[in-house]
Motif scaffolding. Structure first.
Motif: not given
Length: 389
Positions: A224-242
């Motif tokens: 779970l931690s590794l999955s969260l790490l990949l999502v939280s540093c992904n450009y697409f995920a960060v951009r969509e979150l913003n």
């Protein structure tokens, strides 16, 4: 004091590991029987399909009983406070039923006990949270829920409760950080730090012999931690979150601050996971590295498309087939600790665990695995439960 017999849990894991040696011819039937007699396991055994069926049936049964009783009592008590206490009381009753099955019927993650445990914790949590004001921020309720769920994890070592605790913690952090004016920009960095810290903590304590009761929980926490790490540093995920956090959203998501930095993380983090997984022979890191590369390439294709989606799928599928075929042929002979042979054919699975070796030697005489490279690092094969190629 824990729900399940901790000695049986320890013995169950030991027998599962030693059974691999027997299948490889390192133990004869007589010695294996001696080990079984010295390390008994009294849990009720069933296969995975039966467990899933029992889980679903138990959830349906508990839900039906709950709504039937709630409907009958609603005619006598039409009070919101009553329902809070009713949820707590019904949850305690379900928990007592789970305890009865565990103690008398010797259930251990058999489906029925898992369902009853989840239902009990959920009902007690809903009842307790309902007693608090309904205008609090979400993270306040998460801080109330988290200790209850963690107590359930400690007592039952249930994997679904571990997933719920992880989700509750992340939700609390998510909601709390967004209360700050700069929370949207800060959130990815906080989640990266939390995921890294949780992984390091789980990896540190996973192989401790005194914590074997929760070993599967720590393994799940690593994934779970590794999955969260990949999502939280992904450009697409960060951009969509913003984009979704904006009060007035434009037609398209605008460029984010530090875009180059997040593009770099999107590409570098999977490479770092691969490097660590290769050095430490860690299967979870290698698998999450491959998933991270998939996310990185999908992100790049989303913002910089060169071909149609169908063309990308065909090309990627073809390359993956070629790569898999090459690795299967190349790793028929072990190279640098990696092999295409299944885990069952890996006789050094226990080479790093002096405790298991000593106990099996005491039970069966002189027993020792041949030399070789252990995949997984650490006492129990690392964060993949039997993680060696």
């Amino acid at each position: 004091m824990k729900a399940y017999n901790e000695t049986w849990v320890r013995n169950k894991y030991l027998l599962e590991q030693v059974a691999r040696w027997q299948r490889q011819g390192l133990l004869d039937d007589g010695k294996m029987q001696e080990i079984r007699e010295k390390f008994p396991v009294g849990f009720h055994e069933s296969n995975g399909f039966i467990e899933v069926g029992l889980f679903v049936f138990s959830i349906v049964a508990v839900s039906g009983s709950y709504f039937l009783l709630a409907t009958l009592l609603s005619k006598l008590f039409d009070n919101e406070t009553f329902y809070h206490f009713f949820n707590i009381g019904f949850g305690i009753a379900v928990g007592l039923l789970a305890g009865h099955l565990i103690n008398s019927r010797k259930h251990y993650r058999s489906g029925t006990d898992n369902a009853l445990v989840i239902a009990a914790i959920a009902l007690v949590t809903v009842g307790i949270v309902g007693m608090f004001p309904d205008h609090w921020p979400l993270w306040h309720y998460c801080l109330i829920i988290l200790p209850i769920v963690l107590l359930g994890v400690w007592y039952y070592s249930d994997l679904l409760l571990t997933l719920a605790a992880f989700g509750t913690l992340v939700t609390a952090i998510f909601d709390y950080i967004l209360e700050f004016s700069f929370g949207t920009q800060l959130l990815p960095f906080v989640l990266m730090g939390v995921s890294t810290g949780l992984y390091a903590l789980a990896r540190l304590v996973e192989n401790r012999d005194e914590l074997i009761y929760w070993r599967d929980n720590f393994v799940l926490l690593e994934w779970l931690s590794l999955s969260l790490l990949l999502v939280s540093c992904n450009y697409f995920a960060v951009r969509e979150l913003n984009f979704w956090m904006m009060d007035k959203r434009p037609a398209e998501a605008p460029e984010i601050a530090w875009a180059g930095f997040f593009w770099t993380l999107t590409m570098v983090v999977p490479m770092a996971l691969f490097y660590l997984g290769f050095r430490q022979k860690e299967r979870p890191l290698l698998i999450m590295s491959a998933i991270g590369w998939g996310l990185a390439l999908a992100t790049w294709r989303y913002f910089h498309p060169m071909f149609s989606l169908e063309t990308y799928l065909v090309i990627n599928g073809f390359l993956l087939i070629l790569g898999a075929g090459y690795l299967i042929r190349y790793l028929r002979v072990p190279r640098n600790g990696f092999t295409d042979r299944p885990d069952e054919d890996s006789p050094t699975e226990l080479a790093g665990n002096a405790g298991i070796i000593s106990t099996t030697q005491a039970a069966s005489g002189n027993l020792g695995p041949p030399g070789g490279m252990q995949f997984g690092g650490g006492d129990f094969g690392g964060g993949g439960s039997g993680s060696r190629y």
